[in-house]
Scaffold this motif. Structure first.
Motif, PDB file in Angstrom:
ATOM      1  N   ASP A  81       0.868  -1.172   0.000  1.00  0.00           N
ATOM      2  CA  ASP A  81       0.000   0.000   0.000  1.00  0.00           C
ATOM      3  C   ASP A  81       0.902   1.218   0.000  1.00  0.00           C
ATOM      4  N   GLY A  82       0.459   2.261  -0.658  1.00  0.00           N
ATOM      5  CA  GLY A  82       1.271   3.476  -0.708  1.00  0.00           C
ATOM      6  C   GLY A  82       2.517   3.289  -1.540  1.00  0.00           C
ATOM      7  N   ALA A  83       2.447   2.374  -2.505  1.00  0.00           N
ATOM      8  CA  ALA A  83       3.618   2.056  -3.313  1.00  0.00           C
ATOM      9  C   ALA A  83       4.135   3.268  -4.084  1.00  0.00           C
ATOM     10  N   HIS A  84       3.205   4.144  -4.498  1.00  0.00           N
ATOM     11  CA  HIS A  84       3.593   5.282  -5.332  1.00  0.00           C
ATOM     12  C   HIS A  84       4.703   6.119  -4.720  1.00  0.00           C
ATOM     13  N   THR A  85       4.556   6.437  -3.428  1.00  0.00           N
ATOM     14  CA  THR A  85       5.555   7.250  -2.753  1.00  0.00           C
ATOM     15  C   THR A  85       6.756   6.394  -2.365  1.00  0.00           C
ATOM     16  N   ASN A  86       6.459   5.221  -1.818  1.00  0.00           N
ATOM     17  CA  ASN A  86       7.544   4.359  -1.345  1.00  0.00           C
ATOM     18  C   ASN A  86       8.534   4.011  -2.443  1.00  0.00           C
ATOM     19  N   ILE A  87       8.000   3.772  -3.649  1.00  0.00           N
ATOM     20  CA  ILE A  87       8.883   3.335  -4.720  1.00  0.00           C
ATOM     21  C   ILE A  87       9.815   4.468  -5.153  1.00  0.00           C
ATOM     22  N   MET A  88       9.319   5.715  -5.043  1.00  0.00           N
ATOM     23  CA  MET A  88      10.192   6.849  -5.381  1.00  0.00           C
ATOM     24  C   MET A  88      11.353   6.935  -4.401  1.00  0.00           C
ATOM     25  N   VAL A  89      11.035   6.756  -3.135  1.00  0.00           N
ATOM     26  CA  VAL A  89      12.079   6.808  -2.116  1.00  0.00           C
ATOM     27  C   VAL A  89      13.042   5.636  -2.295  1.00  0.00           C
ATOM     28  N   ALA A  90      12.482   4.463  -2.528  1.00  0.00           N
ATOM     29  CA  ALA A  90      13.313   3.268  -2.652  1.00  0.00           C
ATOM     30  C   ALA A  90      14.262   3.362  -3.843  1.00  0.00           C
ATOM     31  N   THR A  91      13.742   3.818  -5.007  1.00  0.00           N
ATOM     32  CA  THR A  91      14.607   3.894  -6.179  1.00  0.00           C
ATOM     33  C   THR A  91      15.580   5.063  -6.065  1.00  0.00           C
ATOM     34  N   ALA A  92      15.182   6.125  -5.354  1.00  0.00           N
ATOM     35  CA  ALA A  92      16.119   7.223  -5.116  1.00  0.00           C
ATOM     36  C   ALA A  92      17.273   6.714  -4.246  1.00  0.00           C
ATOM     37  N   GLY A  93      16.932   5.865  -3.279  1.00  0.00           N
ATOM     38  CA  GLY A  93      17.958   5.261  -2.435  1.00  0.00           C
ATOM     39  C   GLY A  93      18.912   4.415  -3.250  1.00  0.00           C
ATOM     40  N   LEU A  94      18.352   3.658  -4.160  1.00  0.00           N
ATOM     41  CA  LEU A  94      19.174   2.827  -5.043  1.00  0.00           C
ATOM     42  C   LEU A  94      20.114   3.697  -5.870  1.00  0.00           C
ATOM     43  N   ALA A  95      19.582   4.830  -6.341  1.00  0.00           N
ATOM     44  CA  ALA A  95      20.399   5.742  -7.148  1.00  0.00           C
ATOM     45  C   ALA A  95      21.598   6.241  -6.341  1.00  0.00           C
ATOM     46  N   ILE A  96      21.347   6.602  -5.094  1.00  0.00           N
ATOM     47  CA  ILE A  96      22.437   7.090  -4.236  1.00  0.00           C
ATOM     48  C   ILE A  96      23.483   5.992  -4.043  1.00  0.00           C
ATOM     49  N   LEU A  97      22.983   4.785  -3.852  1.00  0.00           N
ATOM     50  CA  LEU A  97      23.888   3.642  -3.670  1.00  0.00           C
ATOM     51  C   LEU A  97      24.790   3.458  -4.896  1.00  0.00           C
ATOM     52  N   ILE A  98      24.191   3.511  -6.062  1.00  0.00           N
ATOM     53  CA  ILE A  98      24.963   3.326  -7.297  1.00  0.00           C
ATOM     54  C   ILE A  98      25.961   4.466  -7.479  1.00  0.00           C
ATOM     55  N   GLU A  99      25.468   5.695  -7.311  1.00  0.00           N
ATOM     56  CA  GLU A  99      26.333   6.848  -7.540  1.00  0.00           C
ATOM     57  C   GLU A  99      27.495   6.893  -6.544  1.00  0.00           C
ATOM     58  N   ASP A 100      27.216   6.573  -5.288  1.00  0.00           N
ATOM     59  CA  ASP A 100      28.274   6.598  -4.279  1.00  0.00           C
ATOM     60  C   ASP A 100      29.268   5.454  -4.480  1.00  0.00           C
ATOM     61  N   SER A 101      28.769   4.319  -4.980  1.00  0.00           N
ATOM     62  CA  SER A 101      29.689   3.229  -5.280  1.00  0.00           C
ATOM     63  C   SER A 101      30.643   3.647  -6.393  1.00  0.00           C
ATOM     64  N   ILE A 102      30.091   4.326  -7.404  1.00  0.00           N
ATOM     65  CA  ILE A 102      30.934   4.804  -8.506  1.00  0.00           C
ATOM     66  C   ILE A 102      31.939   5.820  -7.992  1.00  0.00           C
ATOM     67  N   LEU A 103      31.467   6.702  -7.119  1.00  0.00           N
ATOM     68  CA  LEU A 103      32.355   7.714  -6.531  1.00  0.00           C
ATOM     69  C   LEU A 103      33.485   7.049  -5.767  1.00  0.00           C
ATOM     70  N   LYS A 104      33.166   6.012  -5.035  1.00  0.00           N
ATOM     71  CA  LYS A 104      34.156   5.287  -4.224  1.00  0.00           C
ATOM     72  C   LYS A 104      35.191   4.606  -5.132  1.00  0.00           C
ATOM     73  N   ILE A 105      34.715   3.997  -6.207  1.00  0.00           N
ATOM     74  CA  ILE A 105      35.609   3.228  -7.070  1.00  0.00           C
ATOM     75  C   ILE A 105      36.428   4.133  -7.988  1.00  0.00           C
ATOM     76  N   TYR A 106      35.770   5.106  -8.597  1.00  0.00           N
ATOM     77  CA  TYR A 106      36.432   5.893  -9.637  1.00  0.00           C
ATOM     78  C   TYR A 106      36.879   7.271  -9.159  1.00  0.00           C
ATOM     79  N   GLY A 107      36.384   7.704  -8.009  1.00  0.00           N
ATOM     80  CA  GLY A 107      36.689   9.052  -7.551  1.00  0.00           C
ATOM     81  C   GLY A 107      35.808  10.065  -8.240  1.00  0.00           C
ATOM     82  N   GLY A 108      35.913  11.302  -7.788  1.00  0.00           N
ATOM     83  CA  GLY A 108      35.013  12.319  -8.295  1.00  0.00           C
ATOM     84  C   GLY A 108      35.517  13.039  -9.536  1.00  0.00           C
ATOM     85  N   TYR A 109      36.688  12.645 -10.024  1.00  0.00           N
ATOM     86  CA  TYR A 109      37.248  13.380 -11.163  1.00  0.00           C
ATOM     87  C   TYR A 109      36.505  13.042 -12.440  1.00  0.00           C
TER      88      TYR A 109
END
Lengths: 292, 238
Positions: free
Chosen positions: A91-119
């Motif tokens: 229930d309430g999937a509409h909002t939850n899914i936005m938060v969940a996928t935004a969280g996933l995005a942060i995870l992916i982006e920060d993993s890339i930052l960790k591996i490749y650096g910010g340059y």
């Protein structure tokens, strides 16, 4: 005349990259009824995957496209299996899914930052040279981007319109329960759509990175633009998203050229605001408008 | 007589609101059974449970001798249970023909879909004229025909119809029911839900009356006609 040709070509190139991202976003919205906030991160991942494959594994540069396609599809599948699948049934999937996928995005982006650096990295894949069209020098890179986008959008259109697989996707988008009553395995359709949209996002990110540089946050702006395009077209309207991508890119390029580079994106946003005032049902309508 | 569909003590509902309180029903191959009763008393919920759109809390649904209670919806369709839902639920932006083809989504490879299509068009000639039109531009009666035609495309063992007369003009209802009578003559097994017993009397062999999630009465159409007092109690006077 020369300016016009140049602007048109730039718009088409930019628009076709946006279209790849927007069509995927729209497909997910239509079929799963969710806003995928991870779309930008999928694009970033596609770009880094291509770069890594070319630089570290020594693959021939043009294969980078396929790497971004495959990695994009893979992250789409993973995002569904690990995140979306579990959230969209709540229930309430509409909002939850936005938060969940935004969280996933942060995870992916920060993993890339960790591996490749910010340059910022350059994308090693590039098409050099130019051709002359009507006396205007046109660089082959733009032509190439346009061609790749056209082929991919063409393939997606063919799949959706002409195959049983595509008909099942459209049926699921139009009426999920009815699709299940026809015997469509909607869970499988969700997975296929996520794979397809992920692949498009991956390639889109890779193409965008050839025009600029790679950085962990590079997916943010194109994702926002893709979202804007989808909203203007009416969320879930896949064809509209493709067309609006070109139209809005044209507006962005023309305004950027005539008024100033930094006014391009605000101009796009202004158009969205005006469209939503004029036609709010695209976003806030009671009936979900789904046209595939 | 082999039972095509056998439902035993089915309990189901939405979240914390139980709707069905132990419902049992048997439908033999070649039979037509009608469930009648006032709105909001569980008829549609019962059908949604049968086709797997809604989970049963307890009880069993067996179809062709197999317990399908825990099977997902798509597998029940593949097994031959075809549910034409209330209000058509068409694919609005698809053409008539695309909708019909969706009905045969689970058809085995090599099935003659063209033939099935012609059968539907023979039953509802108006659809043949409109085959290329998107369904959202059709009239209510035409949409109902697409909905039923789409169900027929599956060539299932059992056709489940949820209020095929809902919201239609009397003349169109007659047309729809004439088609159902024709399918009955071909030996189709049908489970039909309606509010009013008079509609189903030409189609059904057996009528069940549902009230507040229970079957409170059952009998033949003739018995239903004779039991005016029962009908009046549950369905109100005319």
């Amino acid at each position: 005349m020369e300016t016009l040709v140049q602007l048109t070509l730039t718009s088409l190139t930019t628009g076709s990259m946006y279209a790849l991202a927007a069509v995927g976003l729209s497909l997910i919205w239509g079929a799963l009824g969710m806003l995928n906030m991870g779309h930008g991160a999928f694009m970033t991942l596609g770009a880094y995957a291509a770069m890594t494959a070319i630089n570290a594994l020594g693959l021939p540069p043009f294969l980078g496209i396929f790497v971004s396609l495959i990695v994009g599809a893979a992250i789409g599948i993973l995002a569904h299996l690990l995140v979306a699948k579990w959230v969209i049934v709540q229930d309430g999937a509409h909002t939850n899914i936005m938060v969940a996928t935004a969280g996933l995005a942060i995870l992916i982006e920060d993993s890339i930052l960790k591996i490749y650096g910010g340059y910022p990295y350059p994308q090693p894949f590039s098409v050099t040279g130019s051709v002359s069209i009507g006396g205007v020098a046109v660089n082959l890179q733009s032509v190439f981007i346009l061609l790749v986008a056209l082929v991919l959008v063409g393939v997606v259109a063919f799949l959706l319109l002409k195959t049983k697989f595509g008909r099942a996707i459209r049926a699921t988008a139009m009426n999920r329960d009815a699709a299940r009553l026809m015997g469509v395995r909607t869970e499988t359709v969700f997975l296929q759509v996520m794979a397809l949209a992920g692949a498009l996002a991956g390639v889109s990110g890779m193409l965008i990175s050839t025009q600029a540089t790679l950085s962990p946050m590079m997916g943010g702006a194109p994702m926002l633009k893709a979202f804007v395009i989808c909203v203007v077209a009416g969320l879930g309207n896949v064809w509209g998203a493709g067309v609006m991508a070109i139209v809005l890119a044209f507006a962005e390029v023309v305004v950027g050229y005539s008024i100033g580079l930094h006014f391009g994106f605000p101009a796009m946003l202004l158009i969205v605001i005006l469209v939503l005032i004029w036609r709010p049902e695209g976003l806030f309508g009671k009936e979900r408008v789904v046209r595939l | 007589m082999t039972a095509l569909l056998k439902v035993t003590d089915l309990v189901s509902g939405y979240l914390n609101r139980p709707v069905l309180h132990g419902v049992s029903l048997q439908l033999n191959s070649g039979d037509a059974v009608a469930i009648i009763g006032p709105n909001g008393h569980g008829k549609t919920t019962f059908l949604r449970c049968l086709s797997g759109l809604l989970k049963a809390t307890s009880g069993t649904i067996s179809f062709l001798g197999q317990d399908v209670s825990h099977e997902p919806a798509h597998r029940r369709v593949a097994g031959g249970m075809v549910h034409v839902p209330q209000g058509d639920q068409l694919f609005a932006d698809m053409s008539v023909e695309e909708n019909l083809f969706m009905g045969a989504y689970r058809a085995e490879k090599g099935a003659n879909l063209k033939y099935r299509l012609d059968e539907v068009y023979a039953l509802f000639p108006r659809l043949a004229e409109r085959r290329g039109q998107v369904t959202k531009s059709l009239s209510g009666g035409e949409r109902r025909m697409v909905g039923i035609g789409r169900g027929l495309m599956a060539k299932g063992e059992l056709l489940i119809l949820d209020e095929p007369s809902l919201g239609l003009a009397p003349k169109v209802i007659e047309e729809i029911y004439a088609a159902l009578v024709e399918k009955r003559r071909d030996g189709a097994s049908i489970l039909i839900v309606e509010e009013d017993p008079s509609r189903v009397s030409k189609v059904a062999d057996q009528i069940y009356l549902m009230d507040a999630g229970h079957f409170v009465w059952s009998g033949s159409p003739d018995e239903a006609a004779a039991s005016e007092d029962v009908m009046q109690t549950y369905l109100g006077g005319k």
